[in-house]
Scaffold this active site. Structure first.
Site, PDB file in Angstrom:
ATOM      1  N   GLU A 202       0.838  -1.090  -0.096  1.00 28.62           N
ATOM      2  CA  GLU A 202       0.132   0.050  -0.100  1.00 28.62           C
ATOM      3  C   GLU A 202       0.882   1.204   0.145  1.00 28.62           C
ATOM      4  OE1 GLU A 202      -2.143   0.467   3.699  1.00 28.62           O
ATOM      5  OE2 GLU A 202      -3.516   2.088   2.937  1.00 28.62           O
TER       6      GLU A 202
ATOM      7  N   ASP B  29     -12.201  -0.325   3.354  1.00 31.96           N
ATOM      8  CA  ASP B  29     -11.083  -0.204   4.094  1.00 31.96           C
ATOM      9  C   ASP B  29     -11.717   0.585   5.559  1.00 31.96           C
ATOM     10  OD1 ASP B  29      -8.673  -0.484   4.974  1.00 31.96           O
ATOM     11  OD2 ASP B  29      -7.779   1.368   3.971  1.00 31.96           O
TER      12      ASP B  29
HETATM   13 ZN   LIG Z   1      -6.917  -1.492   5.806  1.00 32.18          ZN
END
Ligand SMILES: [Zn+2]
Length: 318
Positions: free
Chosen positions: A188, A265
């Site tokens: 990420e 998320d």
């Molecule tokens: Zn996450």
């Protein structure tokens, strides 16, 4: 009603503390909804570290059993509202010990909140990159205790840039010894190397994993081992992983043959829902209902469910 809100959905990557109901928080704090939203929602893109700091406001509110239970119940309610039929909800239990709750009390409260809703959901317990190994091991231990009682796995979250994945070999060796399955946030803010390390450790899925696009070999490994990515489009924009939607590699990842699932998320922090994510994917990348159904089938295939449970859920997409 928004396009895709009636579509049945599966969500595998949603953080409880990033997804608090502003209405509920307004009741808890007796502050008006506008003030609450200012503290809960990230309005413009921030770097990941600053974004993560926004979690603290939510975490400080969730230090009692009742609130943890209510927060989980409300999140399930929000998910049901947009036709989520199965979810894996994650949170960092250690963050909720500030006022003396034990890990057992914390996990049980959240499980209670989930089971008092009508949503079929399981829990993933997050460890943090910033924490001592022994503290992280205690999360693996509590997960083991509640496996098959609502907890499905553990996860590793936190700053990839400051604590790369290769530092956690021993931790995941321990998880394997304890037979606790795991997913890892990787690729990420970090690099494709974090994804490779996560795969080598034995992660069942990769949280985000968008940086795989930078390395052909990593992409091949994901395909060969059939390890899916938990893609969270809006979140990647809000944390400045990508400057705009057009730059996001979700379409290229899927077209290359990698298994991709779509997730929020943090629903409140990133001010989104799964329905919003589907609309954005349709708008910017032309994804179709057929493709969303395929991605939901992939999510079921890679969920922490028994074969029988998977079969039952798959009927929704036939
Ligand atoms: Zn996450």
């Amino acid at each position: 009603m928004k396009k895709y809100s009636n579509l049945k959905k599966v969500e595998l990557h949603c953080h409880l503390d990033g997804s608090l109901s502003p209405t509920k928080v307004s009741k808890w704090t007796r502050k008006d909804i506008k003030t609450v939203e200012k503290s809960l929602i990230v309005k413009k893109p921030l770097d990941l570290q600053a974004y993560l700091e926004h979690f603290n406001y939510a975490i400080n509110l969730l230090q009692t059993k009742t609130r943890l239970k209510e927060a989980a119940f409300e999140l399930c309610k929000d998910m049901l509202h947009e036709n989520v039929i199965y979810a894996e909800i994650r949170f960092d239990p250690v963050a909720h010990t500030k006022k003396g709750l034990t890990l057992k009390e914390i996990v049980e409260s959240v499980l209670e909140g989930i089971s008092s809703s009508n949503l079929k959901a399981k829990l993933i317990l997050c460890m943090k990159r910033e924490r001592d190994t022994e503290v992280n091991k205690s999360v693996i231990d509590i997960a083991k205790k509640y496996l098959k009682k609502g907890v499905a796995a553990v996860d590793l979250a936190g700053s990839e840039e400051n604590y790369p994945t290769n530092l956690f070999k021993d931790l995941f060796t321990y998880a394997k010894e304890q037979e606790v399955p795991f997913v890892i946030h990787a690729g990420e803010a970090g690099t494709f190397k974090d994804i490779e390390d996560a795969i080598n450790f034995g992660a069942k899925r990769i949280g985000h994993g968008v940086k795989a696009i930078k390395d052909f070999r990593t992409m091949e490994t994901l395909k060969q081992k059939d390890i899916p990515l938990e893609v969270c489009l809006t979140s990647n924009i809000m944390t400045k992983t990508y400057d705009n939607f057009k730059e996001h590699p979700v379409r290229r990842l899927i077209d290359s043959g990698i298994s991709v699932t779509i997730n929020t998320d943090n629903r409140t922090l990133s001010y989104t829902t799964l329905t919003d994510e589907y609309n954005l994917l349709n708008k910017h990348f032309g994804f179709s209902t057929k493709e969303f159904n395929e991605m939901n089938k992939i999510a079921i295939k890679h969920a922490f469910l028994t074969d029988r449970e998977k079969e039952e859920l798959l009927k929704n997409f036939s």
